[in-house]
Design an enzyme around this catalytic site. Structure first.
Site, PDB file in Angstrom:
ATOM      1  N   TYR A  61       0.831  -1.217   0.000  1.00 32.16           N
ATOM      2  CA  TYR A  61       0.000   0.000   0.000  1.00 32.16           C
ATOM      3  C   TYR A  61       0.861   1.262   0.000  1.00 32.16           C
ATOM      4  O   TYR A  61       0.432   2.306  -0.490  1.00 32.16           O
ATOM      5  CB  TYR A  61      -0.905   0.044   1.232  1.00 32.16           C
ATOM      6  CG  TYR A  61      -2.219  -0.674   1.112  1.00 32.16           C
ATOM      7  CD1 TYR A  61      -2.293  -1.986   0.659  1.00 32.16           C
ATOM      8  CD2 TYR A  61      -3.406  -0.048   1.477  1.00 32.16           C
ATOM      9  CE1 TYR A  61      -3.510  -2.645   0.579  1.00 32.16           C
ATOM     10  CE2 TYR A  61      -4.623  -0.696   1.404  1.00 32.16           C
ATOM     11  CZ  TYR A  61      -4.662  -1.998   0.951  1.00 32.16           C
ATOM     12  OH  TYR A  61      -5.871  -2.640   0.883  1.00 32.16           O
ATOM     13  N   LYS A  95       3.700 -15.156   1.846  1.00 31.77           N
ATOM     14  CA  LYS A  95       3.914 -15.856   0.574  1.00 31.77           C
ATOM     15  C   LYS A  95       5.424 -16.076   0.445  1.00 31.77           C
ATOM     16  O   LYS A  95       6.068 -15.649  -0.516  1.00 31.77           O
ATOM     17  CB  LYS A  95       3.337 -15.012  -0.581  1.00 31.77           C
ATOM     18  CG  LYS A  95       3.277 -15.722  -1.919  1.00 31.77           C
ATOM     19  CD  LYS A  95       2.217 -16.818  -2.009  1.00 31.77           C
ATOM     20  CE  LYS A  95       2.333 -17.551  -3.339  1.00 31.77           C
ATOM     21  NZ  LYS A  95       1.439 -18.715  -3.453  1.00 31.77           N
ATOM     22  N   ASP A  97      -2.393 -18.161  -0.079  1.00 36.21           N
ATOM     23  CA  ASP A  97      -3.385 -18.855  -0.916  1.00 36.21           C
ATOM     24  C   ASP A  97      -4.037 -19.988  -0.120  1.00 36.21           C
ATOM     25  O   ASP A  97      -5.262 -20.154  -0.116  1.00 36.21           O
ATOM     26  CB  ASP A  97      -2.758 -19.356  -2.233  1.00 36.21           C
ATOM     27  CG  ASP A  97      -1.439 -20.088  -2.044  1.00 36.21           C
ATOM     28  OD1 ASP A  97      -0.886 -20.100  -0.917  1.00 36.21           O
ATOM     29  OD2 ASP A  97      -0.935 -20.662  -3.034  1.00 36.21           O
ATOM     30  N   ASP A 113      -6.115  -7.250   4.198  1.00 39.03           N
ATOM     31  CA  ASP A 113      -7.288  -6.619   3.587  1.00 39.03           C
ATOM     32  C   ASP A 113      -8.173  -7.689   2.962  1.00 39.03           C
ATOM     33  O   ASP A 113      -9.377  -7.752   3.196  1.00 39.03           O
ATOM     34  CB  ASP A 113      -6.829  -5.608   2.527  1.00 39.03           C
ATOM     35  CG  ASP A 113      -8.002  -4.904   1.862  1.00 39.03           C
ATOM     36  OD1 ASP A 113      -8.921  -4.484   2.583  1.00 39.03           O
ATOM     37  OD2 ASP A 113      -7.990  -4.785   0.623  1.00 39.03           O
ATOM     38  N   ASP A 140     -11.927  -9.534   4.583  1.00 40.52           N
ATOM     39  CA  ASP A 140     -13.216  -9.546   3.866  1.00 40.52           C
ATOM     40  C   ASP A 140     -13.742 -10.975   3.761  1.00 40.52           C
ATOM     41  O   ASP A 140     -14.933 -11.237   3.959  1.00 40.52           O
ATOM     42  CB  ASP A 140     -13.071  -8.961   2.448  1.00 40.52           C
ATOM     43  CG  ASP A 140     -13.453  -7.482   2.381  1.00 40.52           C
ATOM     44  OD1 ASP A 140     -13.085  -6.741   3.317  1.00 40.52           O
ATOM     45  OD2 ASP A 140     -14.098  -7.072   1.396  1.00 40.52           O
TER      46      ASP A 140
END
Ligand code: IPM
Ligand code: MN
Length: 356
Positions: free
Chosen positions: A143, A189, A221, A245, A249
């Protein structure tokens, strides 16, 4: 003189004003009941700030929030401002505010109210009893990484973390785990990204100071898959900005509606408390939005910023009680609803129970 706190209020755009008003109604009720006093000061951010001042994060907001004990925030953004240049977008205002306030730790709990086990798109047996906390790093990572650019036929962003940044967010996750079920799953990751390798090594180092906490690592993942396959395996999920983020959700859907889940953004200074959902421009102004995520964020504010634990508990149980009695806003209308409520009815009900 009793306890008195100054609360910065940022209503924002879309459904922001409607839901924040209900959170204030509940805060007023519970503060009277618990013997403290809240003073509010409103600030502009996002689209509302662009319309009024031409920029998404006015100086007045930046300076004002620094003088508050905590900031309650609704949501920002909407189609009206979608075509502005990036530095003028509402989202840029929010990111700038988080950065300026130094709120590096974003706590996003996802729990399933037992009355709403049927509201999830997943089987009740999968979601019943879910109670996890996503600890998302909030002011670093891709970000904010430099360099970044949008060129003619090429664009790039950079995912950067320093060891110090990872250390401080990892500590928050371990401290929270100590007060919960003492398990941290760090999501990265590391099989592909150097930045994740550094993340993983640093988390391992911090873990040495918390021998009672069980640490595991998961690739992002796989974590996305495991959240849907078997969410009860998680206690605290520790992760970076963009993975957090996305995963938060996804986690919100375990609860049945993104309209239920709150968050706390904290650091060394003033904290920012906001629902995890957006400004829902499609339903703005209709009085049908679910205010529970914002009301629960106000409860997190009482707990984490003001240490008014009794008041926070009163709000949490009021939410649970109202749901158990079958009151639902439209987003949850098909799930064991006894009565469909408007935003303001839901706020009033919760305020009433919280003040008992
Ligand atoms: C969130 C939102 C923000 C984010 C946007 C509005 C900038 O999606 O709080 O999760 O990506 O952090
Ligand atoms: Mn988001």
């Amino acid at each position: 003189m009793g306890r008195e706190y100054k609360i910065g209020v940022i209503k924002g755009d879309g459904i922001g004003p409607e839901i924040v008003e209900e959170a204030i109604r509940v805060l007023d009720a519970v503060s009277v009941r618990c013997g403290f006093n809240l003073k509010y000061e409103e600030f502009l951010l996002g689209g509302a700030a662009i319309d009024e001042t031409g920029v998404p994060l006015p100086d007045k907001t930046l300076k004002g929030v620094a003088k508050c004990d905590a900031v309650l925030f609704g949501a920002i953004g909407g189609p009206k401002w979608d075509n502005l240049e990036r530095h003028l977008r509402p989202e840029t205002g929010l990111l700038g505010l988080r950065k300026a306030m130094g709120t590096f730790a974003n706590l996003r709990p996802a729990m399933v109210y037992k009355e709403l086990v049927n509201a999830s798109t997943l089987k009740p047996s999968v979601v019943e009893g879910v109670d996890l906390m996503v600890v998302r790093e909030l002011i670093g990572g891709i970000y904010f990484g430099e360099p970044r650019a949008l060129l003619e036929d090429r664009a790039y962003n950079t995912m950067v973390y320093t060891k110090d940044e990872v250390r401080r967010i990892a500590k928050v996750a371990f401290e929270i785990a100590m007060k919960r079920n003492k398990r941290v799953c760090s999501v990265d990751k590391a099989n592909v990204l150097e930045v994740s390798q550094l993340w993983r090594e640093t988390v391992e180092e911090v873990a040495k100071d918390y021998p009672k906490v069980e640490l595991s690592h998961m690739y992002v993942d796989n974590a996305a898959m495991q959240l849907i396959r078997a969410p009860k395996q998680f206690d605290v999920i520790l992760t970076g900005n963009i993975f957090g983020d996305i995963l938060s959700d996804a986690a919100s859907m375990l609860s049945g509606s993104i309209g239920l889940l709150p968050s706390a953004s904290i650091g060394s200074g003033v904290g920012l408390f906001e629902p995890i959902h957006g400004s829902a421009p499609d339903i703005a102004g209709q009085g049908i939005a679910n205010p529970i995520a914002t009301i629960a964020s106000a409860s997190m504010m009482l707990r984490y910023a003001l240490n008014e634990i009794e008041a926070a508990k009163k709000i949490d149980s009021a939410i649970a009680k109202v749901l158990s009695e079958g009151y639902r806003t439209g987003d949850l209308s098909s799930f064991d609803a006894k009565e469909i409520c408007a935003t303001s009815d839901m706020g009033a009900l919760i305020a009433d129970y919280a003040s008992r």
